[in-house]
Design an enzyme around this catalytic site. Structure first.
Site, PDB file in Angstrom:
ATOM      1  N   THR A   1     -12.680   0.418  -1.394  1.00  0.00           N
ATOM      2  CA  THR A   1     -13.799   0.446  -1.029  1.00  0.00           C
ATOM      3  C   THR A   1     -14.488  -0.913  -1.219  1.00  0.00           C
ATOM      4  O   THR A   1     -14.021  -1.672  -2.516  1.00  0.00           O
ATOM      5  CB  THR A   1     -14.703   1.331  -1.648  1.00  0.00           C
ATOM      6  OG1 THR A   1     -14.810   1.344  -2.998  1.00  0.00           O
ATOM      7  CG2 THR A   1     -14.047   2.963  -1.196  1.00  0.00           C
ATOM      8  N   ARG A   2     -15.301  -1.517  -0.530  1.00  0.00           N
ATOM      9  CA  ARG A   2     -15.636  -2.975  -0.595  1.00  0.00           C
ATOM     10  C   ARG A   2     -17.164  -3.116  -0.214  1.00  0.00           C
ATOM     11  O   ARG A   2     -17.545  -2.530   0.776  1.00  0.00           O
ATOM     12  CB  ARG A   2     -14.736  -3.921   0.016  1.00  0.00           C
ATOM     13  CG  ARG A   2     -14.569  -3.666   1.423  1.00  0.00           C
ATOM     14  CD  ARG A   2     -13.224  -4.487   1.923  1.00  0.00           C
ATOM     15  NE  ARG A   2     -13.123  -3.828   3.318  1.00  0.00           N
ATOM     16  CZ  ARG A   2     -12.242  -3.002   3.672  1.00  0.00           C
ATOM     17  NH1 ARG A   2     -11.726  -2.262   2.775  1.00  0.00           N
ATOM     18  NH2 ARG A   2     -12.167  -2.471   5.153  1.00  0.00           N
TER      19      ARG A   2
ATOM     20  N   GLY B   1      -8.115 -17.472  -0.526  1.00  0.00           N
ATOM     21  CA  GLY B   1      -7.598 -18.302  -1.543  1.00  0.00           C
ATOM     22  C   GLY B   1      -7.557 -17.320  -2.869  1.00  0.00           C
ATOM     23  O   GLY B   1      -7.786 -17.977  -3.887  1.00  0.00           O
TER      24      GLY B   1
ATOM     25  N   HIS C   1       4.869  -1.352  15.757  1.00  0.00           N
ATOM     26  CA  HIS C   1       6.337  -1.699  15.774  1.00  0.00           C
ATOM     27  C   HIS C   1       7.190  -0.544  15.640  1.00  0.00           C
ATOM     28  O   HIS C   1       8.431  -0.494  15.944  1.00  0.00           O
ATOM     29  CB  HIS C   1       6.570  -2.987  15.478  1.00  0.00           C
ATOM     30  CG  HIS C   1       6.639  -2.895  13.951  1.00  0.00           C
ATOM     31  ND1 HIS C   1       5.654  -3.415  13.075  1.00  0.00           N
ATOM     32  CD2 HIS C   1       7.843  -2.444  12.887  1.00  0.00           C
ATOM     33  CE1 HIS C   1       5.964  -3.383  11.878  1.00  0.00           C
ATOM     34  NE2 HIS C   1       7.246  -2.780  11.616  1.00  0.00           N
TER      35      HIS C   1
ATOM     36  N   HIS D   1      -2.926   4.971  -1.501  1.00  0.00           N
ATOM     37  CA  HIS D   1      -3.867   3.768  -1.418  1.00  0.00           C
ATOM     38  C   HIS D   1      -5.112   4.231  -1.218  1.00  0.00           C
ATOM     39  O   HIS D   1      -5.750   5.310  -0.559  1.00  0.00           O
ATOM     40  CB  HIS D   1      -3.324   3.053   0.105  1.00  0.00           C
ATOM     41  CG  HIS D   1      -4.549   2.159   0.364  1.00  0.00           C
ATOM     42  ND1 HIS D   1      -5.465   2.544   1.451  1.00  0.00           N
ATOM     43  CD2 HIS D   1      -4.909   0.716  -0.029  1.00  0.00           C
ATOM     44  CE1 HIS D   1      -6.259   1.391   1.589  1.00  0.00           C
ATOM     45  NE2 HIS D   1      -6.024   0.432   1.062  1.00  0.00           N
TER      46      HIS D   1
ATOM     47  N   HIS E   1      -6.890  16.021   2.644  1.00  0.00           N
ATOM     48  CA  HIS E   1      -7.824  16.052   3.488  1.00  0.00           C
ATOM     49  C   HIS E   1      -9.302  17.051   3.213  1.00  0.00           C
ATOM     50  O   HIS E   1     -10.413  16.444   3.343  1.00  0.00           O
ATOM     51  CB  HIS E   1      -7.338  16.500   4.895  1.00  0.00           C
ATOM     52  CG  HIS E   1      -6.453  15.380   5.368  1.00  0.00           C
ATOM     53  ND1 HIS E   1      -7.006  14.139   6.090  1.00  0.00           N
ATOM     54  CD2 HIS E   1      -5.081  15.004   5.433  1.00  0.00           C
ATOM     55  CE1 HIS E   1      -6.061  13.451   6.253  1.00  0.00           C
ATOM     56  NE2 HIS E   1      -5.056  14.013   6.306  1.00  0.00           N
TER      57      HIS E   1
ATOM     58  N   HIS F   1       2.618   3.588  -6.510  1.00  0.00           N
ATOM     59  CA  HIS F   1       3.871   4.035  -5.945  1.00  0.00           C
ATOM     60  C   HIS F   1       4.492   4.799  -7.249  1.00  0.00           C
ATOM     61  O   HIS F   1       4.593   4.394  -8.428  1.00  0.00           O
ATOM     62  CB  HIS F   1       4.997   2.939  -5.853  1.00  0.00           C
ATOM     63  CG  HIS F   1       4.548   2.017  -4.717  1.00  0.00           C
ATOM     64  ND1 HIS F   1       4.483   2.340  -3.500  1.00  0.00           N
ATOM     65  CD2 HIS F   1       3.693   0.818  -4.494  1.00  0.00           C
ATOM     66  CE1 HIS F   1       3.884   1.456  -2.641  1.00  0.00           C
ATOM     67  NE2 HIS F   1       3.474   0.587  -3.433  1.00  0.00           N
TER      68      HIS F   1
END
Length: 298
Positions: free
Chosen positions: A137-138, A281, A198, A134, A168, A124
């Site tokens: 990767t995982r 957790g 929403h 943002h 892009h 930010h």
């Protein structure tokens, strides 16, 4: 799937996420040091505060952890977090049920063991002309399957068409070696995923996104994941360098705070990573690092 053969792959992935983290932290602190003119230039350059995080298993044993790196109140970044983690153990019932319901992840209903590692970043900015961003990767492993996920998306409160095009185009160039059809598919996936139902609108101007990605060729999928990470700094840093010196009005800052409200709504209501982190957790401060320092609603 036997766990033993994947020890090397898991370590390679965890090492890569840490390497990418170190490159990004250095790049962001470099932006702080080089910001010598324009708004906030009279402030000291920001630095990351690094905290080790630990995850406990249900019986109190070690279940992995990571590094939470957060910078607040810098010259360029109002708040930015760059986290890496490597966690393991067994999924809690809610998380196990959610994972078992997802396409491409067999065996979770019968066996809740897992291992996961990744990098997660949210920035930010001080100047409302500079876009928020943002990236994550995982890699996720179970005794029955493995997959990669992640991407990055741009979240300007004041959009510049040339900035969106650069972001892009850079991602498209990095994904090109993996097949011409890949970028359009991951772009469309990001448009769908980073949508706020929403509000009936996207939270930003999109990017790329994938999840549950497993072609059966681990090396190829890992290479794609690395290139998603490699695209981030060249896609984002030039935009910040261009916008950080622009003057702005109170109305511009107000627009930034309202847009941050959209970002907070999305991350708290819809984001998979937020839900997974809290349900397994992991350190709550690290999971909620993505929330902006200030936001407002009309």
């Amino acid at each position: 799937m036997d766990a033993a053969p994947f020890q090397s792959e898991k370590q390679q992935a965890a090492d890569w996420f840490r390497t990418l983290r170190d490159r990004i932290v250095a790049g962001f602190e470099g932006l702080e040091d080089s910001h010598a003119a324009g708004p906030f230039a009279d402030q000291p350059p920001g630095r990351f505060e690094v905290t080790e995080t630990r995850r406990k298993s249900d019986d109190g044993g070690d279940a992995g952890g990571g590094l939470m790196s957060v910078m607040r109140g810098g010259r360029v970044f109002e708040k930015v977090g760059v986290n890496v983690s490597q966690v393991y153990g067994t999924l809690a019932p809610r998380a196990q049920a959610a994972m078992a319901a997802r396409k491409g992840i067999p065996g979770m209903a019968e066996d809740p063991r897992f291992w996961a590692s990744g990098i997660s970043l949210v920035a930010h900015m001080q100047n409302p002309h500079a876009p928020a961003v943002h990236m994550n990767t995982r890699m996720f492993w179970t005794p029955h399957a493995w997959w990669f996920g992640g991407g990055s998306d741009l979240n300007p409160c004041i959009e510049y068409a040339e900035d969106t095009a650069h972001f892009h185009a850079t991602q498209k160039a990095h994904l090109g070696p993996h097949g011409a059809e890949l970028y359009p598919r991951l772009k469309a996936w990001a448009d769908e995923y980073f949508f706020i139902p929403h509000r009936g609108r996207a939270r930003g101007v999109g990017g790329i996104f994938m999840d549950d990605h497993c072609t059966g060729d681990w090396q190829a999928d890992f290479a794609l994941t690395r290139d998603i990470g490699n695209a981030f700094l060249p896609a984002f840093l030039p935009l910040v360098e261009k916008r950080r010196t622009q003057s702005f009005s109170d109305a511009d800052k107000d627009a930034q705070l309202i847009h941050r409200g959209l970002y907070a709504e999305y991350n708290l209501v819809y984001d998979r990573g937020t839900k997974f982190g809290l349900e397994t957790g992991h350190d709550a401060n690290a999971v909620l690092m993505s929330l902006p320092p200030l936001a407002k609603w009309v």
